[in-house]
Design an enzyme around this catalytic site. Sequence first.
Site, short mmCIF file in Angstrom:
data_model
loop_
_atom_site.label_atom_id
_atom_site.label_comp_id
_atom_site.label_asym_id
_atom_site.label_seq_id
_atom_site.Cartn_x
_atom_site.Cartn_y
_atom_site.Cartn_z
N SER A 257 0.81 -1.22 0.00
CA SER A 257 0.00 0.00 0.00
C SER A 257 0.84 1.27 0.00
O SER A 257 0.49 2.26 -0.65
CB SER A 257 -0.93 0.00 1.22
N HIS B 152 0.68 4.32 4.37
CA HIS B 152 0.04 5.06 3.29
C HIS B 152 0.58 6.49 3.22
O HIS B 152 0.94 6.98 2.15
CB HIS B 152 -1.48 5.11 3.50
#
Length: 325
Positions: A181, A233
Amino acid sequence: MGNRDLERGTNTKNRNQSYNGGGGAYDVDYSDSQWTSWLVPMIIVANIAMFVVVMLVNNCPKNHNGLQGDCVARFLGRLSFQPLRENPLFGPSSSTLDKLGALEWNKIVHENQAWRLITSIWLHAGVIHLLANMLSLVFIGIRLEQQFGFLRIGLIYLLSGIGGSILSALFIQRNISVGASGALFGLLGAMLSELLTNWTIYTNKIAALFTLLVIIAINLAIGILPHVDNFAHIGGFMSGFLLGFVLLVRPRFGWLERRQRPADARLTSKYSMCQYLFLIVAVILLIVGFTVGLVMLFKGENANGKCSWCHYLSCVPTSRWNCSN
């Protein structure tokens, strides 16, 4: 691999084309040829292959103690999943992920296993986790690789993943973390900076910017749910955003056309002053950010102690869940 020649000779006709990049259409003087995307498909294959290896090592029928239920899909044999009560994403146990290179603060800092900053990018917690990330990579990565080539997109993907791992390790020190991610958010960040630094070549500037910001905001908002590593993230996004200013710069609008007219060649530089400024600032911030992050990490510092509210960036407690769990 297709060639993407931006400086064709006089025998080749340059045409004003419309591409869809960074969330919106833009007109820019480039040739018909684009890079052939092969790196992104290879990354997808590598992630799938790694997941199969993880499941073979996990070997639920042999290693599961049965306390939390039976293995899921036992007909798969060694590839069967851990009980859903233990792993609802249809994947291996956390101990298997830890053994194969998951991001784990204690082992990075106290056992000199810095390689986990990279290996964790290639591990996934389950089929659902893997499928979501690989679908995102298809929609984001292939388009970027076709426009900018495998080398630049590969660097952004890898460095953003490492940036996400560093920030995650600084804030999450009691649990393991895995997934691509951070690298994917790096590609999103690079799309945003590419739009900003190449602003003059876009026709639908505001629409492209608004669309991209909405996509980014939704994905970051999902990260405040429990068991989602939003620090990876954020770290990946910040790294990719800065890398985009460095690696995804395009010549200003009309430069190739003016370059073919000697009378105008002296009047317009290939890049604007804003592009040069963005590049210099981004390089400085990248060097400082990675240096400070790595120094703090290997000194064993806990970033939560320097930012008392930052834990809300990764999980917001509600009546339905407790972030401390």
